[in-house]
Motif scaffolding. Structure first.
Motif, PDB file in Angstrom:
ATOM      1  N   ASP A   1     -16.667 -23.212 -54.185  1.00 30.01           N
ATOM      2  CA  ASP A   1     -17.085 -21.858 -53.795  1.00 30.01           C
ATOM      3  C   ASP A   1     -18.532 -21.653 -54.196  1.00 30.01           C
ATOM      4  O   ASP A   1     -19.020 -22.230 -55.171  1.00 30.01           O
ATOM      5  N   MET A   2     -19.241 -20.866 -53.411  1.00 29.24           N
ATOM      6  CA  MET A   2     -20.593 -20.434 -53.738  1.00 29.24           C
ATOM      7  C   MET A   2     -20.889 -19.219 -52.878  1.00 29.24           C
ATOM      8  O   MET A   2     -20.176 -18.918 -51.916  1.00 29.24           O
ATOM      9  N   VAL A   3     -21.930 -18.477 -53.210  1.00 27.40           N
ATOM     10  CA  VAL A   3     -22.248 -17.263 -52.471  1.00 27.40           C
ATOM     11  C   VAL A   3     -22.847 -17.620 -51.119  1.00 27.40           C
ATOM     12  O   VAL A   3     -23.776 -18.427 -51.037  1.00 27.40           O
ATOM     13  N   ARG A   4     -22.280 -17.005 -50.085  1.00 30.26           N
ATOM     14  CA  ARG A   4     -22.757 -17.196 -48.712  1.00 30.26           C
ATOM     15  C   ARG A   4     -22.944 -15.830 -48.066  1.00 30.26           C
ATOM     16  O   ARG A   4     -22.108 -14.949 -48.249  1.00 30.26           O
ATOM     17  N   LEU A   5     -24.017 -15.675 -47.341  1.00 28.45           N
ATOM     18  CA  LEU A   5     -24.434 -14.357 -46.857  1.00 28.45           C
ATOM     19  C   LEU A   5     -24.825 -14.455 -45.386  1.00 28.45           C
ATOM     20  O   LEU A   5     -25.569 -15.345 -44.993  1.00 28.45           O
ATOM     21  N   SER A   6     -24.308 -13.527 -44.579  1.00 32.59           N
ATOM     22  CA  SER A   6     -24.644 -13.563 -43.150  1.00 32.59           C
ATOM     23  C   SER A   6     -24.364 -12.227 -42.487  1.00 32.59           C
ATOM     24  O   SER A   6     -23.715 -11.342 -43.058  1.00 32.59           O
TER      25      SER A   6
ATOM     26  N   VAL B   1     -27.837 -19.156 -52.791  1.00 31.71           N
ATOM     27  CA  VAL B   1     -27.179 -18.248 -51.857  1.00 31.71           C
ATOM     28  C   VAL B   1     -27.471 -18.767 -50.451  1.00 31.71           C
ATOM     29  O   VAL B   1     -28.619 -18.706 -49.985  1.00 31.71           O
ATOM     30  N   LEU B   2     -26.450 -19.317 -49.810  1.00 31.87           N
ATOM     31  CA  LEU B   2     -26.618 -19.827 -48.447  1.00 31.87           C
ATOM     32  C   LEU B   2     -26.669 -18.661 -47.474  1.00 31.87           C
ATOM     33  O   LEU B   2     -25.813 -17.761 -47.526  1.00 31.87           O
ATOM     34  N   ILE B   3     -27.650 -18.663 -46.574  1.00 29.69           N
ATOM     35  CA  ILE B   3     -27.819 -17.561 -45.632  1.00 29.69           C
ATOM     36  C   ILE B   3     -27.819 -18.086 -44.202  1.00 29.69           C
ATOM     37  O   ILE B   3     -28.537 -19.029 -43.870  1.00 29.69           O
ATOM     38  N   LEU B   4     -26.991 -17.472 -43.378  1.00 28.36           N
ATOM     39  CA  LEU B   4     -27.022 -17.717 -41.935  1.00 28.36           C
ATOM     40  C   LEU B   4     -27.361 -16.395 -41.259  1.00 28.36           C
ATOM     41  O   LEU B   4     -26.699 -15.383 -41.486  1.00 28.36           O
ATOM     42  N   ARG B   5     -28.403 -16.400 -40.446  1.00 27.90           N
ATOM     43  CA  ARG B   5     -28.770 -15.170 -39.752  1.00 27.90           C
ATOM     44  C   ARG B   5     -28.778 -15.390 -38.236  1.00 27.90           C
ATOM     45  O   ARG B   5     -28.517 -16.468 -37.746  1.00 27.90           O
ATOM     46  N   ASN B   6     -29.060 -14.297 -37.516  1.00 24.89           N
ATOM     47  CA  ASN B   6     -28.988 -14.293 -36.052  1.00 24.89           C
ATOM     48  C   ASN B   6     -27.582 -14.612 -35.574  1.00 24.89           C
ATOM     49  O   ASN B   6     -27.374 -15.291 -34.563  1.00 24.89           O
TER      50      ASN B   6
END
Length: 579
Positions: free
Chosen positions: A469-474, A436-441
């Motif tokens: 495709d893959m799960v990405r969360l931000s 699960v790729l995560i980008l924050r801020n």
């Protein structure tokens, strides 16, 4: 002939021009200075045309000419048109994000209307943030108004293939990264993907928000579907000019149109169209300006009931907005979900929504499906909640691979966009398709302005393996033309210490779209320990508009409006004290 509820002496503009005093002398002499004779304004409605044209907004390139068509209509109906230019918020060019300036446009629109001697307003917009910005400001001002959508551009073309702006850009960029497309082919795609003025012709944010505005009742019937380059758009422009003059005499104000029922209609239509994820933020902000307490819960209710029936990219496989127009456009789509609509609401046409769509027909059953042949059984968007997003987050299940609708995987976390981009281009990155790729801020404060970074690029290593495709969360947004298993708008955002700020590489994240849950599999005690050690990132702005934005912006689940712009809807427009 319209039924008049106002007399000439009751016109708002008469406060500037009618009295026999020194200030009105000044107003009259200055309008005469511009070449207007007294017969051109005396006893006639003055109509503001808030025009978001600019030399660097391709979506609105035709507005330089369309404003003349609106003026023609106003003059034909016996009004006097006054063009008032506003900030253009061009999605393609404004950095760091147009979302930073949506509220600026809303404030400018409200103050343009309030401070000038006008009786009604035509709003000219379409590029993503221009629609909600114009609508929010004009709704708060409260004068009769009508929205003129820019309309979508024509279909793109490359080697005989139909191209959709945004969606196909992402698609073919991955093919280029994988080495499947040459530089020359890429250049040809660049030249063919945007062939005319107008907004994105996919079901992106622009098309979504124009349709939503029509479904609320703030455009003339069918206005949101007309391609920008179609002659019908010219005719619609002049019709808006004629209609707003009648609306002034009828005193048909936003308060009488923008009811809760109208906003419930717009949510149902958004779900059926396969709307942009941005619809949630903008609709909440627009509704609250109208005094309607729309929330994420309203979207969740509609999502369970209204299927996606518009077979338009990115949710659909083949068609674009031009095809949607030929198939009957928005009025035709609304006939197929009429059981989910309040047909008795009034619209700017002066008729009810039911009357507006009474004679609409679907001309292509593959473009506009029936509810029985929907392309996705539930609505376009789903709201997920859990310990990772206590105030909610959003996914567009109709545009992602079904296998990700229920998924668990380890987190791969990035604190900023540059480091994320560098890592995903590294072919030695330790990543699998289950991560699960995560980008924050990247939220409202962290971005700043909540940029469209939420469709994180698939790591190059995986792209070359065929992964698409893959799960990405931000806590960011994504373009309405984007697609994939992207979870967005995590609230509260990480910049202010929301749970997303506490995720570490390797933590297991689980989502279940059917159950509407998103979970960080870490104990409360461990999260509390991490929270105690957390430090807020550096301040984003220390001066100007950015400083004001940072002090007053609300979170994504509340529409990202400014806290000081929450006012009682329907209160009389505060007029200048001195005339």
């Amino acid at each position: 002939m319209t039924s008049k509820k106002k007399t000439p002496d009751q016109l708002r503009s008469a406060r500037w021009f009618a009295p026999d005093d020194l200030r009105s002398f000044g107003h009259r002499s200055r309008i005469m200075q511009m070449g207007y004779a007294a017969t051109e304004w005396t006893g006639k409605p003055l109509i503001a045309i808030v025009n978001t044209w600019s030399d660097i907004n391709p979506c609105h390139a035709h507005f330089k000419h369309r404003v003349e068509d609106v003026k023609r209509g106003v003059l034909q109906a016996g009004g006097l048109p006054i063009e008032l230019p506003a900030i253009s918020v061009s999605e393609s060019f404004v950095k760091p994000t147009t979302m930073l300036y949506r509220n600026m446009l809303a404030m400018e629109t409200e103050e343009l209307i309030r401070s000038h001697p006008v009786d009604g307003v035509v709003l000219m917009g379409g590029c993503d943030k221009s629609t909600p910005g114009l609508m929010m400001g004009a709704t708060s001002a409260g004068l009769p108004m009508i929205y003129l959508p820019a309309g979508p551009m024509l279909r793109g073309n490359w080697k005989g293939k139909i191209l959709g702006s945004g969606s196909d850009a992402w698609k073919f960029w991955d093919e280029r990264r994988a080495g499947n497309i040459s530089n020359q082919e890429w250049n040809d795609i660049e030249a063919g993907i945007a062939r005319s003025y107008g907004t994105c012709m996919t079901m992106g944010t622009a098309a979504t928000m124009m349709a939503i505005t029509e479904s609320i009742g703030m455009t003339l019937p069918g206005a949101s579907s007309i391609p920008a380059a179609d002659a019908g758009h010219i005719r619609m422009s002049s019709e808006c000019g004629r209609r707003i003059v009648d609306m002034v005499w009828e005193d048909l104000t936003p308060q009488k149109i923008q009811t809760r029922k109208a906003y419930e209609n717009s949510i149902a239509v958004a779900m059926a169209m396969g709307c942009s994820t941005n619809a949630i933020i903008h609709l909440i902000a627009m509704a609250r300006r109208a005094g309607q307490d729309i929330s994420l819960e309203d979207f969740e209710i509609a999502s369970r009931k209204v299927p996606v029936i518009a077979n338009i990219r990115p949710s659909g496989e083949e068609y674009l907005m031009e095809d949607f127009f030929y198939a009957g456009g928005l009025p035709a789509l609304m006939t197929r979900i009429r059981d989910h609509l309040h047909l008795d609401v009034v619209t700017v046409s002066g008729q009810t929504l039911g009357e507006n769509i009474a004679h609409a027909q679907v001309h292509n059953d593959d473009v506009i499906r029936s509810t029985e042949t929907a392309i996705y059984a539930e609505g376009a968007l789903a709201v997920l909640k859990g310990n990772l997003a206590p105030d909610g987050c959003v996914i567009k299940p109709s545009a992602c691979e079904p296998r990700f609708l229920k998924h668990s995987g380890p987190a791969l976390v990035f604190d900023d966009y540059p480091s994320m981009k560098k890592a995903t281009d590294d072919e030695n990155l330790d990543v699998t398709a289950d991560h699960v790729l995560i980008l924050r801020n990247a939220g409202p404060l962290g971005g700043p302005g909540m940029p469209e970074w939420g469709m994180l690029p698939i790591p190059k290593k995986l792209v070359k393996q065929g992964v698409r495709d893959m799960v990405r969360l931000s806590d960011a947004r994504m373009s309405g033309t984007s697609y994939g298993a992207c979870i967005l708008h995590v609230a509260p955002e990480s910049y202010i210490g929301g749970p997303l700020a506490l995720v570490q590489n390797g933590d297991i994240i689980s989502l279940d779209v059917d159950k509407r849950t998103i979970t960080l599999d870490v104990s409360d005690a461990e999260l509390a320990k991490r929270k105690a050690a957390w430090k807020q990132p550096e301040v984003r702005y220390e001066r100007g508009y950015g400083w004001m934005f940072s002090k007053h912006i609300k979170q994504a689940d509340q529409g990202c409006d400014f806290d000081f712009l929450e006012t009682d809807f329907g209160a009389p427009v505060r007029e200048p004290d001195i005339f």
